[in-house]
Scaffold this motif. Structure first.
Motif, PDB file in Angstrom:
ATOM      1  N   ALA A 514     -29.423  77.272  -8.531  1.00 32.53           N
ATOM      2  CA  ALA A 514     -28.239  78.107  -8.310  1.00 32.53           C
ATOM      3  C   ALA A 514     -28.402  78.981  -7.070  1.00 32.53           C
ATOM      4  CB  ALA A 514     -27.988  78.973  -9.546  1.00 32.53           C
ATOM      5  N   GLU A 515     -29.596  79.499  -6.866  1.00 30.51           N
ATOM      6  CA  GLU A 515     -29.819  80.331  -5.678  1.00 30.51           C
ATOM      7  C   GLU A 515     -29.654  79.519  -4.400  1.00 30.51           C
ATOM      8  OE1 GLU A 515     -33.661  82.010  -6.116  1.00 30.51           O
ATOM      9  OE2 GLU A 515     -33.121  83.301  -7.820  1.00 30.51           O
ATOM     10  N   ARG A 516     -30.222  78.325  -4.372  1.00 34.96           N
ATOM     11  CA  ARG A 516     -30.077  77.487  -3.174  1.00 34.96           C
ATOM     12  C   ARG A 516     -28.623  77.084  -2.964  1.00 34.96           C
ATOM     13  NH1 ARG A 516     -35.286  75.726  -4.886  1.00 34.96           N
ATOM     14  NH2 ARG A 516     -34.431  74.065  -6.200  1.00 34.96           N
ATOM     15  N   PHE A 517     -27.925  76.801  -4.038  1.00 33.73           N
ATOM     16  CA  PHE A 517     -26.513  76.446  -3.920  1.00 33.73           C
ATOM     17  C   PHE A 517     -25.716  77.626  -3.370  1.00 33.73           C
ATOM     18  CE2 PHE A 517     -22.180  76.136  -5.542  1.00 33.73           C
ATOM     19  CZ  PHE A 517     -21.846  74.822  -5.242  1.00 33.73           C
ATOM     20  N   HIS A 518     -26.041  78.835  -3.826  1.00 34.09           N
ATOM     21  CA  HIS A 518     -25.319  80.023  -3.368  1.00 34.09           C
ATOM     22  C   HIS A 518     -25.536  80.228  -1.871  1.00 34.09           C
ATOM     23  CE1 HIS A 518     -24.004  84.182  -2.961  1.00 34.09           C
ATOM     24  NE2 HIS A 518     -23.490  84.122  -4.183  1.00 34.09           N
ATOM     25  N   ARG A 519     -26.738  80.043  -1.409  1.00 33.50           N
ATOM     26  CA  ARG A 519     -26.998  80.221   0.028  1.00 33.50           C
ATOM     27  C   ARG A 519     -26.249  79.172   0.843  1.00 33.50           C
ATOM     28  NH1 ARG A 519     -32.271  81.335  -2.142  1.00 33.50           N
ATOM     29  NH2 ARG A 519     -32.803  83.550  -1.851  1.00 33.50           N
ATOM     30  N   GLY A 520     -26.235  77.936   0.354  1.00 34.86           N
ATOM     31  CA  GLY A 520     -25.482  76.894   1.059  1.00 34.86           C
ATOM     32  C   GLY A 520     -24.000  77.188   1.069  1.00 34.86           C
ATOM     33  N   PHE A 521     -23.488  77.698  -0.036  1.00 37.45           N
ATOM     34  CA  PHE A 521     -22.071  78.041  -0.116  1.00 37.45           C
ATOM     35  C   PHE A 521     -21.750  79.196   0.827  1.00 37.45           C
ATOM     36  CE2 PHE A 521     -18.296  80.014  -1.872  1.00 37.45           C
ATOM     37  CZ  PHE A 521     -17.520  78.934  -2.277  1.00 37.45           C
ATOM     38  N   SER A 537     -24.394  87.193  -0.279  1.00 38.88           N
ATOM     39  CA  SER A 537     -25.569  86.443  -0.732  1.00 38.88           C
ATOM     40  C   SER A 537     -26.744  87.381  -0.988  1.00 38.88           C
ATOM     41  CB  SER A 537     -25.952  85.391   0.306  1.00 38.88           C
ATOM     42  OG  SER A 537     -27.059  84.641  -0.123  1.00 38.88           O
ATOM     43  N   LYS A 538     -26.935  88.385  -0.112  1.00 42.04           N
ATOM     44  CA  LYS A 538     -28.035  89.321  -0.306  1.00 42.04           C
ATOM     45  C   LYS A 538     -27.803  90.201  -1.527  1.00 42.04           C
ATOM     46  CE  LYS A 538     -29.219  89.570   4.614  1.00 42.04           C
ATOM     47  NZ  LYS A 538     -29.293  90.439   5.809  1.00 42.04           N
ATOM     48  N   SER A 539     -26.547  90.590  -1.744  1.00 37.71           N
ATOM     49  CA  SER A 539     -26.256  91.501  -2.855  1.00 37.71           C
ATOM     50  C   SER A 539     -26.509  90.840  -4.195  1.00 37.71           C
ATOM     51  CB  SER A 539     -24.797  91.964  -2.768  1.00 37.71           C
ATOM     52  OG  SER A 539     -24.569  92.669  -1.575  1.00 37.71           O
ATOM     53  N   ALA A 549     -28.369  85.038 -16.159  1.00 40.22           N
ATOM     54  CA  ALA A 549     -27.461  85.192 -17.299  1.00 40.22           C
ATOM     55  C   ALA A 549     -26.113  84.552 -17.012  1.00 40.22           C
ATOM     56  CB  ALA A 549     -27.292  86.674 -17.631  1.00 40.22           C
ATOM     57  N   LEU A 550     -25.601  84.755 -15.796  1.00 38.27           N
ATOM     58  CA  LEU A 550     -24.292  84.207 -15.447  1.00 38.27           C
ATOM     59  C   LEU A 550     -24.314  82.683 -15.460  1.00 38.27           C
ATOM     60  CD1 LEU A 550     -21.404  84.880 -14.393  1.00 38.27           C
ATOM     61  CD2 LEU A 550     -22.320  84.611 -12.101  1.00 38.27           C
ATOM     62  N   VAL A 551     -25.304  82.106 -14.822  1.00 40.66           N
ATOM     63  CA  VAL A 551     -25.401  80.645 -14.777  1.00 40.66           C
ATOM     64  C   VAL A 551     -25.597  80.084 -16.182  1.00 40.66           C
ATOM     65  CG1 VAL A 551     -26.774  78.715 -13.922  1.00 40.66           C
ATOM     66  CG2 VAL A 551     -26.282  80.647 -12.413  1.00 40.66           C
ATOM     67  N   PHE A 552     -26.408  80.764 -16.974  1.00 39.96           N
ATOM     68  CA  PHE A 552     -26.676  80.280 -18.325  1.00 39.96           C
ATOM     69  C   PHE A 552     -25.409  80.300 -19.181  1.00 39.96           C
ATOM     70  CE2 PHE A 552     -27.800  81.399 -22.725  1.00 39.96           C
ATOM     71  CZ  PHE A 552     -28.436  80.223 -23.083  1.00 39.96           C
ATOM     72  N   ILE A 553     -24.671  81.396 -19.127  1.00 42.62           N
ATOM     73  CA  ILE A 553     -23.468  81.521 -19.954  1.00 42.62           C
ATOM     74  C   ILE A 553     -22.467  80.426 -19.619  1.00 42.62           C
ATOM     75  CG2 ILE A 553     -21.425  82.946 -20.349  1.00 42.62           C
ATOM     76  CD1 ILE A 553     -23.212  85.392 -20.207  1.00 42.62           C
ATOM     77  N   VAL A 554     -22.171  80.266 -18.348  1.00 40.27           N
ATOM     78  CA  VAL A 554     -21.151  79.291 -17.941  1.00 40.27           C
ATOM     79  C   VAL A 554     -21.621  77.869 -18.239  1.00 40.27           C
ATOM     80  CG1 VAL A 554     -19.812  78.395 -16.011  1.00 40.27           C
ATOM     81  CG2 VAL A 554     -20.249  80.856 -16.183  1.00 40.27           C
ATOM     82  N   THR A 555     -22.878  77.572 -17.891  1.00 40.96           N
ATOM     83  CA  THR A 555     -23.373  76.211 -18.110  1.00 40.96           C
ATOM     84  C   THR A 555     -23.376  75.860 -19.592  1.00 40.96           C
ATOM     85  OG1 THR A 555     -24.786  76.390 -16.148  1.00 40.96           O
ATOM     86  CG2 THR A 555     -25.306  74.657 -17.725  1.00 40.96           C
ATOM     87  N   LEU A 556     -23.857  76.776 -20.398  1.00 39.79           N
ATOM     88  CA  LEU A 556     -23.958  76.486 -21.830  1.00 39.79           C
ATOM     89  C   LEU A 556     -22.579  76.299 -22.456  1.00 39.79           C
ATOM     90  CD1 LEU A 556     -25.853  76.234 -24.284  1.00 39.79           C
ATOM     91  CD2 LEU A 556     -25.490  78.669 -24.679  1.00 39.79           C
ATOM     92  N   GLU A 841     -19.565  86.717  -4.096  1.00 43.24           N
ATOM     93  CA  GLU A 841     -20.842  87.025  -4.737  1.00 43.24           C
ATOM     94  C   GLU A 841     -21.065  86.149  -5.970  1.00 43.24           C
ATOM     95  OE1 GLU A 841     -21.372  91.085  -5.620  1.00 43.24           O
ATOM     96  OE2 GLU A 841     -21.108  91.800  -3.562  1.00 43.24           O
ATOM     97  N   PHE A 842     -20.050  86.019  -6.819  1.00 45.51           N
ATOM     98  CA  PHE A 842     -20.232  85.343  -8.103  1.00 45.51           C
ATOM     99  C   PHE A 842     -19.608  83.952  -8.151  1.00 45.51           C
ATOM    100  CE2 PHE A 842     -20.685  89.837  -9.211  1.00 45.51           C
ATOM    101  CZ  PHE A 842     -21.846  89.806  -9.966  1.00 45.51           C
ATOM    102  N   LEU A 843     -18.600  83.680  -7.324  1.00 43.47           N
ATOM    103  CA  LEU A 843     -17.908  82.396  -7.410  1.00 43.47           C
ATOM    104  C   LEU A 843     -18.842  81.206  -7.156  1.00 43.47           C
ATOM    105  CD1 LEU A 843     -15.254  80.938  -7.859  1.00 43.47           C
ATOM    106  CD2 LEU A 843     -14.781  81.170  -5.396  1.00 43.47           C
ATOM    107  N   PRO A 844     -19.740  81.242  -6.165  1.00 45.87           N
ATOM    108  CA  PRO A 844     -20.636  80.086  -5.979  1.00 45.87           C
ATOM    109  C   PRO A 844     -21.506  79.806  -7.205  1.00 45.87           C
ATOM    110  CG  PRO A 844     -20.681  81.492  -4.042  1.00 45.87           C
ATOM    111  CD  PRO A 844     -19.935  82.245  -5.094  1.00 45.87           C
ATOM    112  N   LEU A 845     -21.952  80.882  -7.859  1.00 48.46           N
ATOM    113  CA  LEU A 845     -22.759  80.676  -9.067  1.00 48.46           C
ATOM    114  C   LEU A 845     -21.934  80.005 -10.164  1.00 48.46           C
ATOM    115  CD1 LEU A 845     -24.639  84.106  -9.224  1.00 48.46           C
ATOM    116  CD2 LEU A 845     -25.489  81.926  -8.335  1.00 48.46           C
ATOM    117  N   VAL A 846     -20.692  80.427 -10.310  1.00 48.45           N
ATOM    118  CA  VAL A 846     -19.826  79.841 -11.335  1.00 48.45           C
ATOM    119  C   VAL A 846     -19.518  78.389 -10.989  1.00 48.45           C
ATOM    120  CG1 VAL A 846     -17.548  79.969 -12.411  1.00 48.45           C
ATOM    121  CG2 VAL A 846     -18.850  82.050 -12.019  1.00 48.45           C
TER     122      VAL A 846
END
Length: 927
Positions: A514-521, A537-539, A549-556, A841-846
């Motif tokens: 998820a972190e690598r995807f966020h940086r690419g996004f 990205s830094k924030s 937690a965010l990635v886990f909630i959405v993925t699950l 900040e959060f959309l790439p993770l979602v």
């Protein structure tokens, strides 16, 4: 401490709103699950007892004349009505009138005020009975031969020297519902009336004559009856009597407490049995045995509901835990002040727990209220019958509140201890630029992913330890047997939790991706919103725990929803196709005497407006080339319009195959299993009877089951598939094959198969009509439908919980950085730029979590379909195997769930970006 907790909750209600909302949602779902269990349990109870109208039957040991019978029955009925719990008791007499030259229908005597009259619909004549008058059931075939006002005369022999005539006048024809049919023990065949012999059929009710107990049965049939008559017994008639006892089911039987209901009924039935034996009657219970069987079913139902609800409750706990961690992080300065003012760490934990108890109590009460308000919605979603009601009992309220309190305590206990363990000096800083976290423990997620992947792989490659265990006695090695036992137990446990463990492990281990995807996004989004994307990205990675937690909630949750919805859609598709294949089409008409009649009926049905196609078919088995082949003789021009098939079942171009069959009667589509086992290539000539009746193979049909169904452990191959030939090949010599002639018909869209079947039964009363409807009646159908509906309800609640979790994580993150966001806004960022920054900040993770969950969910659905197929190795199961489908309703549900998750990102970001000038100046002044 309590007053301070109340003040803290009141003044900072926004910090507790997310936790309260999550607990309220959980309590509502828990209350809804209880409503569901009670509702489905009541439906299962009704289905279990639907065909049992009489609770106890008291049969007379011996009948010796009408006067004795009347006095014993009346005395028994009078005493039964005094027993608490008995609502009614009424006698029913039965007489089988024997004669040496013919058989006669059963004569049943019921009281003039019998409740059975409410279960009879008058078709013609009248229902009121007088002496020597009778009713006949209109649904029996003999009712057509004996209309109203017809008289039937019997000669009854009471002994070798005495006889008398009885003439019964038919005064009415009535249609009996299921209750009346079961109460009178009517079977589905008939015996011809005197002087009107005919063949015995099995598709209509047996004929029965209903007479008055008081005016005909006792004074006429039972008056001179002598059970010890001598002479030719075939010349005598017999009578019997029983008392039907009806209990107050609504008061005595509760689907929520079956065990106590059984105990109460057993006590009442013991008193009834004692009375019956004293009066010469033998008691026969119809209720307790069924309730005992239902008790285990309802217990398993509640376990099933609990199992399918675990992901929702787990998500509520996880969201509550994440919200508590974020809210305590916002209260760092308060925690530091309390510690410096003399609060011990234990007091601080107890204070946080008190806050949690208050929030949990309020959430539980709110959840109970919502569950009560949403009861009609629950009933509608759960597929309850019209008029069904559900009551939120006091037990449900208490259990729901306790459950919510316990869930809240589990959610806040660990964050409370972590908050109380803060160093006062660090806590007084109020804001931490970079979150200090421990390395994520990967043992648990790796173990979960391994176990889940193991279960999915074994299902995908068709390893079924249940099937292997059938042949376990062939294994002579002790270690091998022990391994099989352990593997079977593990496989059984993973059947229920394996997919969930797979989703859990994959979601927990995907944080680095998820972190690598966020940086690419972010590098891509720079082109749209500029260098501000780098700030986003830094924030976000200052709080790695929040990212996880965010990635886990959405993925699950999204993965779980795709899994559940895809499974339900695949299961519905599979059941529909299995029903269609078993019948042959939407509707099948059987019992047709000849090919010509079948062709004529099919031609007539083609003109019906509610039927899109109909075709005649003749089925038989056996050939001279390879015995046992199942052959369907069809009309190539109409078969595809009237029958159900899937194009993939036929090899080659299906249009060319049927064109060839229509042009040449000596062609055949051969069962692929037969072709594989006997090595019959295309072009092989199959002899059906003699060398002149043969067909050349032009195509194959169905799967190659020759290895999966035959040859294992010495079992011989038996053809189970179907082969097709043009009907013109056997029409000139139909008597040689003695085929079963049927007609297949497809209903028009949105036409009720049940109503169409009724129309066909009216048009063709002598035929058997079969519809391809998935069984939804009976206890298994009710429980299966209830479980599926609870799964649908669970995915909806889980999606809302995920949306709240995502929104809470985003909101608390923005609140922590309110000064930073305000300073960025003061530096000149427009509302659009600031909103874009916060969303980025959060959309790439979602988005990453949605992509990952879609992949994982589809994998689980696909593997689950393969696993179900491995369990069903029947021919129909292989032919119409389970497949992955997402119809419109399933896709719409998934889109709504994704929209809810995205709303949890956009709404907090758009709200945080909207800055009031006065608040901005105050924030900058105190920054």
């Amino acid at each position: 401490m309590l007053s301070y907790a109340l003040k803290r909750i009141t003044r900072s209600w926004k910090l507790f709103a997310a936790l309260a909302l999550g607990m309220t949602l959980s309590a509502t779902f828990f209350g809804g699950i209880n409503v569901a269990a009670d509702t489905v349990g009541k439906q299962a109870l009704d289905a279990q007892l639907a065909n049992t109208p009489v609770d106890m039957q008291l049969r007379d040991f011996s009948v010796d004349g009408g006067r004795s019978l009347n006095s014993s029955v009346q005395g028994l009925v009078s005493n039964l009505q005094k027993i608490d719990g008995v609502v009614a008791a009424e006698p029913v007499g039965t007489s089988n009138l024997f004669n040496a030259s013919f058989f006669s229908p059963t004569v049943a005597g019921i009281q003039d005020a019998s409740a059975l009259y409410q279960h009879m619909t008058l078709v013609s004549g009248r229902k009121t009975l007088h002496a020597n008058e009778t009713l006949i059931n209109s649904d029996s075939l003999q009712a057509q031969n004996f209309p109203v006002n017809r008289k039937i005369t019997y000669t009854l022999y009471t002994n070798s020297s005495r006889r008398y005539n009885v003439t019964l006048t038919i005064v009415g024809s009535v249609s009996l519902d299921t209750v009346a049919v079961n109460t009178l023990s009517i079977v589905y065949y008939y015996q011809p009336f005197p002087g009107n012999p005919g063949p015995i059929t099995s598709n209509q009710q047996a004929s029965i004559l209903i007479v008055s107990w008081e005016q005909t049965f006792l004074p006429v049939l039972a008056k001179n009856y002598n059970s010890f008559s001598t002479g030719n017994v075939s010349r005598f008639f017999s009578i019997s009597a029983q008392v039907n006892v009806y209990l107050d089911r609504n008061r005595l039987i509760s689907p929520f407490a079956i065990e106590s209901s059984i105990s109460t009924i057993q006590q009442i039935e013991a008193r009834i049995s004692n009375l019956a034996l004293q009066n010469g009657f033998s008691p026969d219970d119809n209720l307790v045995g069924q309730l005992q069987a239902l008790s285990a079913t309802i217990f398993s139902l509640r376990l099933t509901f609990t199992a399918v609800s675990v992901p929702v409750f787990f998500m509520a706990w996880y969201v509550g835990r994440t919200v508590s961690q974020s809210s305590f992080n916002l209260r760092r300065k308060e925690i530091g002040l309390l510690l410096t003012r003399g609060f011990t760490r234990g007091q601080l934990v107890r204070h946080f727990v008190t806050e949690g108890v208050i929030v949990g109590l309020l959430g539980g009460l709110a959840g109970v209220a919502l569950a009560y308000v949403l009861t009609p919605l629950f009933l509608q979603v759960l597929g309850s019958t019209s008029g069904a009601t559900a009551i939120l009992t006091s037990d449900t309220v208490i259990v729901t509140v306790i459950f919510t309190l316990v869930l809240t305590l589990f959610a806040i206990l660990t964050p409370s201890r972590q908050a109380a363990a803060m160093d006062p000096a660090q806590a007084l800083k109020g804001y931490v630029y970079l979150e200090a976290t421990r390395p994520i423990r990967k043992r648990g997620p790796i173990l979960a992913l391994t176990l889940g992947a193991y279960q999915l792989v074994t299902l995908a490659i068709g390893i079924n330890y249940m099937n292997i265990g059938r042949y376990g006695y062939y294994a002579v090695n002790f270690l091998l047997v022990l391994f099989l036992i352990i593997a079977a137990v593990l496989s059984f446990a993973l059947t229920f939790i394996g997919p969930f463990l797979f989703l859990y492990g994959a979601a927990q281990l995907s944080t680095g991706l998820a972190e690598r995807f966020h940086r690419g996004f972010s590098s891509i989004s720079k082109r749209m919103i500029g260098e501000v994307a780098a700030l986003a990205s830094k924030s976000i990675f200052r709080n790695p725990r929040r990212v996880a937690a965010l990635v886990f909630i959405v993925t699950l949750i999204v993965g779980y929803s795709i899994w559940v919805i895809g499974d339900l859609a695949s299961q519905q598709d599979y059941k529909y196709r299995q029903a269609e294949v078993a019948v042959g089409s939407d509707i099948r008409l059987s019992g047709i005497t000849s090919m010509a009649n079948a062709t004529m009926i099919a031609s007539k049905l083609q003109t019906w407006g509610n039927i899109t196609g109909a075709t005649a078919e003749s089925d038989f088995s056996g050939t001279a080339t390879a015995g046992g082949i199942q052959i369907k003789a069809i009309d190539p021009l109409t078969w595809r319009q009237g029958a159900y098939y899937e194009p993939g079942w036929f090899t080659g171009d299906i249009n060319s195959v049927f064109t060839a069959m229509a042009a040449n009667s000596h062609t055949m589509v051969l069962d692929r299993g037969v072709a594989s086992y006997y090595s019959f290539p295309i072009g092989t000539t199959i002899v059906l009877y003699t060398s002149s009746i043969n067909a050349s193979v032009i195509s194959y049909f169905g799967p190659d089951y020759s290895q999966s169904l035959g040859g294992t452990f010495g079992r011989s191959f038996t053809p189970e598939g179907w082969s097709f030939i043009p009907i013109g090949l056997i029409r000139p010599n139909a008597t040689l094959f003695n085929p079963t002639n049927i007609v297949l018909a497809k209903a028009s869209p949105n036409v009720s198969l049940k109503q169409l079947a009724l129309s066909l039964r009216t048009a063709y009363p002598s035929l058997t009509i079969t519809t391809a409807q998935v069984a939804t009646q009976g206890v298994p159908g009710v429980i299966n439908a209830g479980t599926q509906n609870v799964l649908r309800l669970g995915t909806a609640f889980a999606a809302v919980a995920a949306s709240i979790g995502v929104g809470t994580i985003a909101y608390t993150g923005y609140q922590e950085r309110e000064k930073e966001i305000t300073m960025v806004a003061v530096r000149g960022l427009s509302y659009r730029q600031l909103a874009g920054l916060l969303i980025t900040e959060f959309l790439p993770l979602v988005i990453f979590a949605l992509i990952l969950s879609t992949i994982l969910g589809l994998i689980v659905v696909w593997v689950d379909a393969l696993g179900q197929n491995s369990l069903d190795q029947s021919y129909l199961g292989i032919l119409a195997a389970r497949r992955v489908v997402f119809p419109l309703w399933a896709s719409a549900n998934i889109i709504v769930i994704v929209a809810l998750v995205l709303a949890g990102v956009f709404i907090p970001a758009l709200t945080a970006a909207r800055k009031d000038l006065s608040k901005m100046s105050r924030t900058v002044r105190f920054a």
